[in-house]
Design a protein around this motif. Structure first.
Motif, PDB file in Angstrom:
ATOM      1  N   GLU A  17       0.809  -1.225   0.000  1.00  0.00           N
ATOM      2  CA  GLU A  17       0.000   0.000   0.000  1.00  0.00           C
ATOM      3  C   GLU A  17       0.840   1.272   0.000  1.00  0.00           C
ATOM      4  OE1 GLU A  17      -3.181   0.552  -0.504  1.00  0.00           O
ATOM      5  OE2 GLU A  17      -3.455  -1.587  -0.761  1.00  0.00           O
ATOM      6  N   LEU A  18       2.103   1.156   0.386  1.00  0.00           N
ATOM      7  CA  LEU A  18       2.975   2.337   0.359  1.00  0.00           C
ATOM      8  C   LEU A  18       3.256   2.728  -1.080  1.00  0.00           C
ATOM      9  CD1 LEU A  18       5.714   1.635   3.039  1.00  0.00           C
ATOM     10  CD2 LEU A  18       4.037   3.457   3.071  1.00  0.00           C
ATOM     11  N   SER A  19       3.261   4.009  -1.332  1.00  0.00           N
ATOM     12  CA  SER A  19       3.637   4.505  -2.653  1.00  0.00           C
ATOM     13  C   SER A  19       4.456   5.771  -2.457  1.00  0.00           C
ATOM     14  CB  SER A  19       2.393   4.780  -3.489  1.00  0.00           C
ATOM     15  OG  SER A  19       1.687   5.889  -2.968  1.00  0.00           O
ATOM     16  N   THR A  20       4.793   6.417  -3.542  1.00  0.00           N
ATOM     17  CA  THR A  20       5.556   7.659  -3.443  1.00  0.00           C
ATOM     18  C   THR A  20       4.656   8.828  -3.059  1.00  0.00           C
ATOM     19  OG1 THR A  20       5.355   7.976  -5.825  1.00  0.00           O
ATOM     20  CG2 THR A  20       7.364   6.896  -5.022  1.00  0.00           C
ATOM     21  N   THR A  21       3.363   8.594  -3.030  1.00  0.00           N
ATOM     22  CA  THR A  21       2.413   9.599  -2.566  1.00  0.00           C
ATOM     23  C   THR A  21       2.240   9.430  -1.056  1.00  0.00           C
ATOM     24  OG1 THR A  21       1.234   9.474  -4.661  1.00  0.00           O
ATOM     25  CG2 THR A  21       0.076  10.500  -2.823  1.00  0.00           C
ATOM     26  N   PRO A  22       2.468  10.467  -0.263  1.00  0.00           N
ATOM     27  CA  PRO A  22       2.356  10.340   1.189  1.00  0.00           C
ATOM     28  C   PRO A  22       0.963   9.908   1.640  1.00  0.00           C
ATOM     29  CG  PRO A  22       3.425  12.403   0.591  1.00  0.00           C
ATOM     30  CD  PRO A  22       2.884  11.809  -0.677  1.00  0.00           C
ATOM     31  N   ALA A  23       0.917   9.051   2.653  1.00  0.00           N
ATOM     32  CA  ALA A  23      -0.335   8.593   3.246  1.00  0.00           C
ATOM     33  C   ALA A  23      -0.138   8.439   4.747  1.00  0.00           C
ATOM     34  CB  ALA A  23      -0.755   7.261   2.636  1.00  0.00           C
ATOM     35  N   THR A  24      -1.198   8.651   5.497  1.00  0.00           N
ATOM     36  CA  THR A  24      -1.123   8.486   6.945  1.00  0.00           C
ATOM     37  C   THR A  24      -1.242   7.010   7.311  1.00  0.00           C
ATOM     38  OG1 THR A  24      -3.497   8.674   7.283  1.00  0.00           O
ATOM     39  CG2 THR A  24      -2.223  10.742   7.301  1.00  0.00           C
ATOM     40  N   ALA A  25      -0.867   6.697   8.536  1.00  0.00           N
ATOM     41  CA  ALA A  25      -0.993   5.320   9.014  1.00  0.00           C
ATOM     42  C   ALA A  25      -2.456   4.891   9.027  1.00  0.00           C
ATOM     43  CB  ALA A  25      -0.380   5.188  10.403  1.00  0.00           C
ATOM     44  N   GLY A  26      -3.343   5.808   9.357  1.00  0.00           N
ATOM     45  CA  GLY A  26      -4.780   5.506   9.365  1.00  0.00           C
ATOM     46  C   GLY A  26      -5.303   5.150   7.987  1.00  0.00           C
ATOM     47  N   GLU A  27      -4.864   5.878   6.975  1.00  0.00           N
ATOM     48  CA  GLU A  27      -5.289   5.588   5.599  1.00  0.00           C
ATOM     49  C   GLU A  27      -4.798   4.215   5.150  1.00  0.00           C
ATOM     50  OE1 GLU A  27      -5.329  10.180   3.906  1.00  0.00           O
ATOM     51  OE2 GLU A  27      -3.504   8.978   3.720  1.00  0.00           O
ATOM     52  N   ILE A  28      -3.548   3.910   5.476  1.00  0.00           N
ATOM     53  CA  ILE A  28      -2.985   2.616   5.099  1.00  0.00           C
ATOM     54  C   ILE A  28      -3.669   1.499   5.895  1.00  0.00           C
ATOM     55  CG2 ILE A  28      -0.881   1.219   5.071  1.00  0.00           C
ATOM     56  CD1 ILE A  28       0.644   3.899   4.593  1.00  0.00           C
ATOM     57  N   ALA A  29      -3.967   1.748   7.164  1.00  0.00           N
ATOM     58  CA  ALA A  29      -4.653   0.753   7.999  1.00  0.00           C
ATOM     59  C   ALA A  29      -6.026   0.414   7.429  1.00  0.00           C
ATOM     60  CB  ALA A  29      -4.785   1.268   9.430  1.00  0.00           C
ATOM     61  N   GLU A  30      -6.760   1.404   6.949  1.00  0.00           N
ATOM     62  CA  GLU A  30      -8.074   1.158   6.352  1.00  0.00           C
ATOM     63  C   GLU A  30      -7.968   0.277   5.119  1.00  0.00           C
ATOM     64  OE1 GLU A  30     -10.380   4.651   5.541  1.00  0.00           O
ATOM     65  OE2 GLU A  30     -10.038   5.452   7.554  1.00  0.00           O
ATOM     66  N   VAL A  51      13.193   1.560   4.227  1.00  0.00           N
ATOM     67  CA  VAL A  51      12.387   1.374   3.017  1.00  0.00           C
ATOM     68  C   VAL A  51      11.220   2.348   2.937  1.00  0.00           C
ATOM     69  CG1 VAL A  51      13.015  -1.050   2.742  1.00  0.00           C
ATOM     70  CG2 VAL A  51      10.970  -0.444   4.041  1.00  0.00           C
ATOM     71  N   SER A  52      11.022   3.106   3.999  1.00  0.00           N
ATOM     72  CA  SER A  52       9.940   4.079   4.050  1.00  0.00           C
ATOM     73  C   SER A  52      10.456   5.369   4.678  1.00  0.00           C
ATOM     74  CB  SER A  52       8.777   3.520   4.873  1.00  0.00           C
ATOM     75  OG  SER A  52       7.728   4.451   4.965  1.00  0.00           O
ATOM     76  N   HIS A  53       9.748   6.449   4.409  1.00  0.00           N
ATOM     77  CA  HIS A  53      10.123   7.753   4.954  1.00  0.00           C
ATOM     78  C   HIS A  53       8.905   8.333   5.668  1.00  0.00           C
ATOM     79  CE1 HIS A  53      12.177  11.577   5.278  1.00  0.00           C
ATOM     80  NE2 HIS A  53      11.117  12.169   4.775  1.00  0.00           N
ATOM     81  N   TYR A  54       9.130   8.940   6.828  1.00  0.00           N
ATOM     82  CA  TYR A  54       8.062   9.564   7.602  1.00  0.00           C
ATOM     83  C   TYR A  54       8.308  11.060   7.685  1.00  0.00           C
ATOM     84  CZ  TYR A  54       5.119  10.810  11.573  1.00  0.00           C
ATOM     85  OH  TYR A  54       4.185  11.388  12.376  1.00  0.00           O
ATOM     86  N   GLN A  55       7.306  11.839   7.320  1.00  0.00           N
ATOM     87  CA  GLN A  55       7.422  13.292   7.414  1.00  0.00           C
ATOM     88  C   GLN A  55       6.028  13.895   7.506  1.00  0.00           C
ATOM     89  OE1 GLN A  55       9.382  15.172   4.080  1.00  0.00           O
ATOM     90  NE2 GLN A  55       9.865  16.971   5.271  1.00  0.00           N
ATOM     91  N   PHE A  56       5.849  14.810   8.444  1.00  0.00           N
ATOM     92  CA  PHE A  56       4.591  15.537   8.636  1.00  0.00           C
ATOM     93  C   PHE A  56       3.389  14.607   8.812  1.00  0.00           C
ATOM     94  CE2 PHE A  56       7.163  18.384   5.845  1.00  0.00           C
ATOM     95  CZ  PHE A  56       7.512  19.302   6.834  1.00  0.00           C
ATOM     96  N   GLY A  57       3.577  13.490   9.530  1.00  0.00           N
ATOM     97  CA  GLY A  57       2.484  12.579   9.818  1.00  0.00           C
ATOM     98  C   GLY A  57       2.147  11.614   8.702  1.00  0.00           C
ATOM     99  N   CYS A  58       2.956  11.591   7.654  1.00  0.00           N
ATOM    100  CA  CYS A  58       2.685  10.716   6.513  1.00  0.00           C
ATOM    101  C   CYS A  58       3.888   9.834   6.190  1.00  0.00           C
ATOM    102  CB  CYS A  58       2.335  11.540   5.278  1.00  0.00           C
ATOM    103  SG  CYS A  58       0.792  12.436   5.437  1.00  0.00           S
TER     104      CYS A  58
END
Length: 63
Positions: A17-30, A51-58
């Motif tokens: 579900e991870l992509s280069t478009t930022p997403a929140t943990a809640g969005e990915i969890a859904e 393998v992932s980057h976290y910034q501004f809650g995404c």
């Protein structure tokens, strides 16, 4: 990355579900039908593994 033997099915689902478009943990969890806390835990591990980057809650995929 998905063919790694040590990845759980849950981690594979989150990684898919991870992509280069930022997403929140809640969005990915859904999308993965995981609890938000379990998804957050897996995403944190992915950030620590590089393998992932976290910034501004995404989160977003690096590779």
């Amino acid at each position: 990355m998905q063919n790694q033997q040590y990845m759980t099915e849950e981690a594979k689902a989150v990684y898919n579900e991870l992509s280069t478009t930022p997403a929140t943990a809640g969005e990915i969890a859904e999308k993965t039908h995981l609890s938000p806390s379990r998804c957050q835990f897996i995403l944190t591990q992915m950030v620590m593994a590089g393998v992932s980057h976290y910034q501004f809650g995404c989160y977003k995929r690096l590779q």
